[in-house]
Design a protein around this motif. Structure first.
Motif, short mmCIF file in Angstrom:
data_model
loop_
_atom_site.label_atom_id
_atom_site.label_comp_id
_atom_site.label_asym_id
_atom_site.label_seq_id
_atom_site.Cartn_x
_atom_site.Cartn_y
_atom_site.Cartn_z
N LEU A 173 38.94 43.90 40.54
CA LEU A 173 38.57 42.70 39.55
C LEU A 173 39.64 41.48 39.56
CD1 LEU A 173 36.56 44.76 38.94
CD2 LEU A 173 37.48 43.90 36.85
N GLY A 174 40.47 41.24 40.91
CA GLY A 174 41.27 39.54 41.14
C GLY A 174 42.45 39.89 40.99
N ASP A 175 43.51 39.42 41.50
CA ASP A 175 44.24 39.16 41.14
C ASP A 175 45.82 40.29 41.66
OD1 ASP A 175 44.51 36.81 39.88
OD2 ASP A 175 45.59 36.94 38.00
N ILE B 18 30.64 42.53 35.09
CA ILE B 18 31.96 42.91 35.88
C ILE B 18 32.72 40.94 36.58
CG2 ILE B 18 33.31 43.35 38.36
CD1 ILE B 18 31.47 45.66 37.84
N ALA B 19 33.82 40.77 36.33
CA ALA B 19 34.43 39.23 36.15
C ALA B 19 36.10 39.65 36.32
CB ALA B 19 34.07 38.38 35.83
N HIS B 20 36.70 38.71 36.98
CA HIS B 20 37.80 38.65 36.26
C HIS B 20 38.29 37.89 35.29
CE1 HIS B 20 42.68 38.05 37.13
NE2 HIS B 20 42.05 37.40 36.92
N GLY B 21 37.70 37.42 34.65
CA GLY B 21 37.56 36.89 33.64
C GLY B 21 38.15 35.42 32.98
N ASP B 22 39.29 34.92 34.25
CA ASP B 22 39.69 33.64 34.03
C ASP B 22 38.57 32.48 33.87
OD1 ASP B 22 39.10 34.07 37.27
OD2 ASP B 22 39.95 31.78 36.97
N GLY B 23 38.91 31.13 32.80
CA GLY B 23 38.05 30.71 32.91
C GLY B 23 36.54 30.32 32.16
N GLY C 252 39.85 41.86 34.15
CA GLY C 252 41.22 41.57 34.43
C GLY C 252 41.58 40.32 33.55
N HIS C 253 42.54 39.99 34.32
CA HIS C 253 43.41 38.87 33.66
C HIS C 253 44.11 38.08 32.61
CE1 HIS C 253 43.52 34.67 33.54
NE2 HIS C 253 43.15 34.14 32.80
N ARG C 254 43.20 39.50 31.85
CA ARG C 254 44.73 39.56 30.41
C ARG C 254 45.79 40.29 30.44
NH1 ARG C 254 46.47 38.33 26.95
NH2 ARG C 254 45.00 38.95 25.04
#
Length: 251
Positions: free
Chosen positions: A49-51, A123-128, A209-211
Motif C-alpha cells: 500500500l505504498g511508500d 484500499i488506498a495508501h491514504g495520502d490526500g 498505510g500512510h499514518r
C-alpha cells in the motif's frame, strides 16, 4: 476474488527503503524480504500500500539504484503466479510502467475496491484523502503535473535523487515524530474520510498505510478502519484468511 482453502491475502505498507540512507535501511529491507519469503508459502495475493521506497522516480531508461533484494523477491513471487498489487504512496508516486513491465505488478494511483469471499475492501495508501490537508493536495498536484515531471527528468539523476532524498528524509513520518501518534477519532482524517465513504456505500474494511501507526478500529455498521503501520518502527502487516482480518507483527 475467492480465496482458496488454506490461502491468505497479505497487506503491507510504508517501508521507506532508502531512508535515511540505503545502508541504514538495508537491515529493514532484509527483514521485509524474509517476510515475503514466509508469506509466499500460503499467499493468494499480496498488496503493498505504498511508500515502499522513500523516493522513487522513473526516468525513460533509468530507475533508482539499490533495492535489488526487494525487487528480486517481488519478481520471484510474481513469476511464481502469486499476484501482487501496488498502490503508490506520497513518496513513490512517480511510478511510470516499470513495475508493470518488469515485475508484472499492477500499480494503482487511486483508491480501489476489492471483494474477497464476499467481504469488500476499500484500499488506498491514504495520502490526500478527505477534505483536509489542502496544502499537501496543492503540492501533490504540482508533483504529478506532466510539465513538472517532464522538467524534473532532465535534471541529472545524481542531483535529482540527492535533493529528493534529502527533502524526503526531513518528513516527520520517517523520524517518528508526532504524526505517528493517535490523534483521536475526530482528528484522524482517514477515519473521518472512511465514515463519509461508509455513508455512501457499505464496505467491510477500509485499509490504508500512510499514518505509520497500526490501527484496527470499529466504524460501526459492521465495518472496520485499518491502518497497517510501518516497517520502520512496528513491522506490522495485515492478514485476511477469507473470514477474519488480523494485524500482526513480524518478529
Amino acid at each position: 476474488m475467492r480465496i482458496p482453502e488454506g490461502k491468505k491475502i497479505y497487506f503491507s505498507s510504508d517501508n521507506h527503503l532508502g531512508a535515511p540512507t540505503n545502508e541504514a535501511s538495508r537491515p529493514r529491507e532484509k527483514k521485509f524480504v524474509a517476510w515475503l519469503d514466509d508469506v509466499k508459502k500460503d499467499a493468494a495475493a499480496i498488496f503493498l500500500l505504498g511508500d515502499l521506497f522513500d523516493f522513487w522516480f522513473e526516468y525513460g531508461t533509468v530507475v533508482p539504484k539499490g533495492f535489488v533484494r526487494t525487487l528480486g523477491k517481488l519478481a520471484e513471487i510474481s513469476d511464481s503466479g502469486i499476484p501482487i498489487y501496488f498502490f503508490v504512496g506520497n513518496h513513490d508516486l512517480w511510478m511510470n510502467g516499470y513495475f508493470e513491465k518488469e515485475l508484472n505488478i499492477p500499480v494503482f494511483h487511486k483508491p480501489k475496491e476489492f471483494t474477497f469471499n464476499d467481504k469488500t475492501f476499500y484500499i488506498a495508501h491514504g495520502d490526500g484523502l478527505g477534505p483536509y490537508d489542502k496544502g499537501y493536495k496543492r503540492m501533490k498536484k504540482v508533483f504529478t503535473n506532466p510539465v513538472f515531471k517532464f522538467l524534473f527528468k532532465w535534471v541529472h539523476p545524481d542531483i535529482g535523487m540527492r535533493v529528493a532524498q534529502y527533502l524526503s528524509v526531513k518528513n516527520k513520518l520517517i523520524s517518528g515524530d508526532d504524526d505517528a501518534k493517535y490523534l483521536g477519532e475526530d482528528n484522524e482524517w482517514l477515519i473521518q474520510y472512511s465514515k463519509s465513504q461508509l455513508q455512501e456505500q457499505h464496505r467491510d474494511f477500509f485499509l490504508y498505510g500512510h499514518r505509520h501507526l497500526p490501527m484496527d478500529l470499529d466504524l460501526g455498521q459492521n465495518s472496520k478502519y485499518v491502518n497497517l503501520g510501518d516497517w520502520i518502527t512496528y513491522f506490522t502487516y495485515g492478514v485476511f484468511d477469507g473470514k477474519d482480518f488480523e494485524l500482526k507483527t513480524y518478529k
